[in-house]
Design an enzyme around this catalytic site. Sequence first.
Site, PDB file in Angstrom:
ATOM      1  N   GLY A  87       0.827  -1.207   0.000  1.00 59.51           N
ATOM      2  CA  GLY A  87       0.000   0.000   0.000  1.00 59.51           C
ATOM      3  C   GLY A  87       0.857   1.252   0.000  1.00 59.51           C
ATOM      4  N   GLN A  88       0.199   2.387   0.039  1.00 57.64           N
ATOM      5  CA  GLN A  88       0.897   3.673  -0.043  1.00 57.64           C
ATOM      6  C   GLN A  88       1.851   3.853   1.139  1.00 57.64           C
ATOM      7  OE1 GLN A  88      -0.427   7.853  -1.869  1.00 57.64           O
ATOM      8  NE2 GLN A  88      -1.891   7.024  -0.439  1.00 57.64           N
ATOM      9  N   LEU A  89       1.347   3.705   2.357  1.00 55.63           N
ATOM     10  CA  LEU A  89       2.201   3.822   3.543  1.00 55.63           C
ATOM     11  C   LEU A  89       3.083   2.584   3.690  1.00 55.63           C
ATOM     12  CD1 LEU A  89       3.049   5.225   6.174  1.00 55.63           C
ATOM     13  CD2 LEU A  89       1.128   4.101   7.303  1.00 55.63           C
ATOM     14  N   ALA A 148      -6.648  -1.305   5.525  1.00 57.47           N
ATOM     15  CA  ALA A 148      -7.899  -0.601   5.847  1.00 57.47           C
ATOM     16  C   ALA A 148      -8.851  -0.612   4.664  1.00 57.47           C
ATOM     17  CB  ALA A 148      -7.600   0.852   6.226  1.00 57.47           C
ATOM     18  N   ASP A 185      -7.297  11.123  10.934  1.00 58.08           N
ATOM     19  CA  ASP A 185      -7.889  12.377  11.424  1.00 58.08           C
ATOM     20  C   ASP A 185      -9.419  12.286  11.438  1.00 58.08           C
ATOM     21  OD1 ASP A 185      -7.745  12.155   8.620  1.00 58.08           O
ATOM     22  OD2 ASP A 185      -7.937  14.317   8.324  1.00 58.08           O
ATOM     23  N   TYR A 216     -16.618   5.298   8.417  1.00 58.21           N
ATOM     24  CA  TYR A 216     -15.174   5.037   8.387  1.00 58.21           C
ATOM     25  C   TYR A 216     -14.531   5.474   9.713  1.00 58.21           C
ATOM     26  CZ  TYR A 216     -10.239   5.859   7.181  1.00 58.21           C
ATOM     27  OH  TYR A 216      -8.857   5.895   7.182  1.00 58.21           O
ATOM     28  N   LYS A 226     -12.731   3.185  12.618  1.00 59.53           N
ATOM     29  CA  LYS A 226     -11.330   3.368  12.988  1.00 59.53           C
ATOM     30  C   LYS A 226     -11.184   3.698  14.481  1.00 59.53           C
ATOM     31  CE  LYS A 226      -8.125   3.623  10.221  1.00 59.53           C
ATOM     32  NZ  LYS A 226      -7.164   2.647   9.637  1.00 59.53           N
TER      33      LYS A 226
END
Length: 284
Positions: free
Chosen positions: A10-12, A58, A100, A123, A127
């Site tokens: 994934g991106q992270l 996620a 956030d 969402y 989380k």
Amino acid sequence: MKIAVIGSTGQLGTDLIKTLDDGHEVIGLTHSDIEVSDYNSCLILNEYKPEVIVNTAAFHKTDQCEEEPLKAFAVNTLGARNVALISKELGATAVFISTDYVFDGTRKEPYTEIAVPFPVNTYGVSKLAAEHCTRQNQKHYIVRIASVFGVAGASGKGGNFVETMIKKAKNNEPIMVVDDMWMSPTYTKDAASVLKGILELQLPYGVYHATNKGYCSWYQFAKEIFQITRLNPDLKPTKTDPNYGKAKRPPFSALTSTKLSKYNLEPRDWKEALRAYLIEKGHM
Ligand SMILES: NC(=O)c1ccc[n+]([C@@H]2O[C@H](COP(=O)([O-])OP(=O)(O)OC[C@H]3O[C@@H](n4cnc5c(N)ncnc54)[C@H](OP(=O)(O)O)[C@@H]3O)[C@@H](O)[C@H]2O)c1
């Protein structure tokens, strides 16, 4: 340390693998290796006996979470619970990547780690519930990030807000971006360095905000992208359409950390991070 990273493509995840690989034994787990919502699938973690398990997996498409709440809670909440239980059994530290969007966005000052969450969409609720599940393992870090950009792009497929803006500009499309939604952008490479620091310095367990420093509206973010890349599209600010999307969004979800500066781990300003990303991605 032996560190397992779930969501490694994934991106992270991509930047975590690169960053943690410098000095640590890193095990990357892709979605085909592990399904976090399935406890039995998560038992694969036992085979590696990691000392740290980082869960970046996620279901984060905010509007789709409203349409598929069961999936949102299965992947985000049950997934975090499964990782917390297995990491606890292994005596490992659980790291949960949060958002956030656990906040309602009604403030005008950035949210610190001790601000009280109050999510306004499915969402965010899934989380926040995941954060609570993560606390089942006393050895935990909850690392909140926001508005992510990284070289791999979302789900490792190259896309993110920065890339969308550049593509539109190069296609000479007129661009309208909201100037009434505020956030703290996060370069995944910087968030990965923060997490590495947290683990290596063995910071106290708990919540950390790891966005880049400062905040901006999405319009200001777009403007800065074009300023740095010297693109000159027809960019105009607009207001949020209350009928846009199924999910309600927090209008001001900027984050700040009151903890990281004590350890010299505070990430750089978002504008500097954006410039570094644009260079790394070959846009300049
Ligand atoms: N993106 C943002 O702007 C943003 C903002 C705030 C917080 N966050 C949080 O930051 C974390 C990382 O975000 P990201 O942008 O790096 O996301 P991403 O690019 O979509 O990466 C998530 C990775 O997890 C994998 N995955 C998805 N569902 C899974 C499941 N059920 N079981 C196992 N693996 C699964 C994905 O694989 P496949 O693609 O193959 O399914 C993907 O490799 C997430 O926890 C997200 O909630 C993101």
